[in-house]
Motif scaffolding. Sequence first.
Motif, mmCIF file in Angstrom:
data_model
loop_
_atom_site.group_PDB
_atom_site.id
_atom_site.type_symbol
_atom_site.label_atom_id
_atom_site.label_comp_id
_atom_site.label_asym_id
_atom_site.label_seq_id
_atom_site.Cartn_x
_atom_site.Cartn_y
_atom_site.Cartn_z
ATOM 1 N N ALA A 189 6.802 -14.217 7.590
ATOM 2 C CA ALA A 189 4.571 -13.766 7.622
ATOM 3 C C ALA A 189 4.989 -12.770 8.944
ATOM 4 C CB ALA A 189 4.527 -15.267 8.005
ATOM 5 N N LYS A 190 5.542 -13.239 9.769
ATOM 6 C CA LYS A 190 4.964 -12.136 10.705
ATOM 7 C C LYS A 190 4.957 -11.386 10.923
ATOM 8 C CE LYS A 190 5.862 -15.844 14.880
ATOM 9 N NZ LYS A 190 6.868 -15.800 15.786
ATOM 10 N N GLU A 191 6.256 -10.516 10.363
ATOM 11 C CA GLU A 191 6.491 -9.020 9.789
ATOM 12 C C GLU A 191 5.395 -8.966 8.376
ATOM 13 O OE1 GLU A 191 10.331 -9.291 7.963
ATOM 14 O OE2 GLU A 191 11.408 -9.201 9.925
ATOM 15 N N VAL A 192 5.270 -9.656 8.084
ATOM 16 C CA VAL A 192 3.936 -8.893 7.145
ATOM 17 C C VAL A 192 2.768 -8.975 7.850
ATOM 18 C CG1 VAL A 192 1.934 -9.140 5.009
ATOM 19 C CG2 VAL A 192 4.577 -9.455 5.017
ATOM 20 N N ILE A 193 2.410 -10.103 9.013
ATOM 21 C CA ILE A 193 1.805 -9.794 9.960
ATOM 22 C C ILE A 193 1.539 -7.928 10.692
ATOM 23 C CG2 ILE A 193 -0.189 -10.888 12.028
ATOM 24 C CD1 ILE A 193 0.229 -13.153 9.767
ATOM 25 N N ALA A 194 2.253 -8.444 10.821
ATOM 26 C CA ALA A 194 2.568 -6.929 12.137
ATOM 27 C C ALA A 194 2.919 -5.553 10.850
ATOM 28 C CB ALA A 194 4.053 -6.636 12.458
ATOM 29 N N ARG A 195 2.974 -5.494 9.835
ATOM 30 C CA ARG A 195 2.723 -4.406 9.183
ATOM 31 C C ARG A 195 0.567 -3.920 9.307
ATOM 32 N NH1 ARG A 195 6.935 -6.294 6.129
ATOM 33 N NH2 ARG A 195 5.651 -6.708 4.324
ATOM 34 N N CYS A 196 0.269 -4.695 8.706
ATOM 35 C CA CYS A 196 -1.036 -5.357 8.519
ATOM 36 C C CYS A 196 -1.762 -5.020 10.057
ATOM 37 C CB CYS A 196 -1.462 -6.555 7.727
ATOM 38 S SG CYS A 196 -1.209 -6.675 6.235
ATOM 39 N N LYS A 255 -2.132 -1.369 10.432
ATOM 40 C CA LYS A 255 -3.283 -0.597 8.827
ATOM 41 C C LYS A 255 -4.424 -1.147 9.240
ATOM 42 C CE LYS A 255 0.363 -0.151 5.644
ATOM 43 N NZ LYS A 255 1.463 -1.068 4.281
ATOM 44 N N THR A 256 -4.716 -2.053 9.749
ATOM 45 C CA THR A 256 -6.267 -2.311 10.584
ATOM 46 C C THR A 256 -5.666 -3.523 11.394
ATOM 47 O OG1 THR A 256 -8.317 -2.935 9.355
ATOM 48 C CG2 THR A 256 -6.153 -4.681 9.082
ATOM 49 N N GLU A 257 -7.195 -3.003 12.355
ATOM 50 C CA GLU A 257 -6.917 -3.954 13.590
ATOM 51 C C GLU A 257 -7.848 -4.960 13.030
ATOM 52 O OE1 GLU A 257 -9.785 -3.832 17.758
ATOM 53 O OE2 GLU A 257 -9.842 -1.692 15.836
ATOM 54 N N PHE A 258 -7.549 -6.137 13.561
ATOM 55 C CA PHE A 258 -7.935 -7.123 14.350
ATOM 56 C C PHE A 258 -7.167 -8.168 15.218
ATOM 57 C CE2 PHE A 258 -3.803 -7.150 11.205
ATOM 58 C CZ PHE A 258 -3.334 -8.453 11.434
ATOM 59 N N ALA A 259 -7.207 -9.516 15.719
ATOM 60 C CA ALA A 259 -7.002 -10.632 16.427
ATOM 61 C C ALA A 259 -5.957 -11.032 16.154
ATOM 62 C CB ALA A 259 -8.255 -10.836 17.330
ATOM 63 N N ARG A 303 0.725 -12.200 1.387
ATOM 64 C CA ARG A 303 1.588 -11.237 0.886
ATOM 65 C C ARG A 303 0.592 -10.287 2.106
ATOM 66 N NH1 ARG A 303 4.382 -11.512 -3.747
ATOM 67 N NH2 ARG A 303 4.322 -14.020 -4.895
ATOM 68 N N GLU A 304 1.015 -8.688 1.107
ATOM 69 C CA GLU A 304 0.762 -7.814 2.698
ATOM 70 C C GLU A 304 -0.157 -7.353 1.910
ATOM 71 O OE1 GLU A 304 1.709 -2.925 4.663
ATOM 72 O OE2 GLU A 304 3.624 -4.862 3.840
ATOM 73 N N ARG A 305 -0.600 -7.303 0.696
ATOM 74 C CA ARG A 305 -1.896 -6.439 0.120
ATOM 75 C C ARG A 305 -2.746 -7.197 0.203
ATOM 76 N NH1 ARG A 305 -2.073 -6.721 -5.811
ATOM 77 N NH2 ARG A 305 -0.409 -7.991 -5.723
ATOM 78 N N ASN A 306 -2.914 -8.675 -0.409
ATOM 79 C CA ASN A 306 -3.510 -9.557 -0.381
ATOM 80 C C ASN A 306 -4.392 -9.879 1.324
ATOM 81 O OD1 ASN A 306 -2.735 -10.312 -2.335
ATOM 82 N ND2 ASN A 306 -2.266 -12.027 -2.529
ATOM 83 N N LEU A 307 -3.607 -9.895 2.201
ATOM 84 C CA LEU A 307 -3.988 -9.817 3.627
ATOM 85 C C LEU A 307 -5.090 -8.653 3.813
ATOM 86 C CD1 LEU A 307 -4.794 -11.757 6.235
ATOM 87 C CD2 LEU A 307 -2.338 -10.654 6.829
ATOM 88 N N GLU A 362 -6.788 -6.906 1.881
ATOM 89 C CA GLU A 362 -7.449 -6.530 0.640
ATOM 90 C C GLU A 362 -9.207 -7.782 1.470
ATOM 91 O OE1 GLU A 362 -6.837 -7.813 -3.220
ATOM 92 O OE2 GLU A 362 -5.767 -6.118 -3.892
ATOM 93 N N LEU A 363 -8.095 -8.377 2.465
ATOM 94 C CA LEU A 363 -9.121 -9.805 3.143
ATOM 95 C C LEU A 363 -9.715 -9.227 3.902
ATOM 96 C CD1 LEU A 363 -7.246 -12.856 2.243
ATOM 97 C CD2 LEU A 363 -9.295 -12.559 1.347
ATOM 98 N N LEU A 364 -9.024 -8.317 5.197
ATOM 99 C CA LEU A 364 -9.733 -7.786 6.323
ATOM 100 C C LEU A 364 -10.339 -6.490 6.193
ATOM 101 C CD1 LEU A 364 -5.534 -8.239 7.747
ATOM 102 C CD2 LEU A 364 -7.642 -9.227 8.679
#
Length: 80
Positions: free
Chosen positions: A19-26, A29-33, A69-73, A75-77
């Motif tokens: 999950a941390k790897e997916v979050i790191a990839r996101c 691509k986009t900024e978030f805390a 899932r990277e794509r879902n995260l 989209e939500l972001l």
Amino acid sequence: MKHQVTIYCKADCHLCERAKEVIARCRRKTEFALVEVDISQDAELLGRYGHDIPVILLDGREIARHFVRERNLLELLNKS
């Protein structure tokens, strides 16, 4: 508004690492805390989540448990 992603996790958890790897990839691509919370350091969280980790929250609302899932995260972001 900058979003905040919170991940409840603990050491030696292969699902947490994924999950941390997916979050790191996101994050590339986009900024978030990002807030990582080690549940093993908090008896209440350990009791609440136990083996149901990782738990991922977006702006305080649970959006995933066990995997994300990277794509879902993304989209939500990018929704607002």
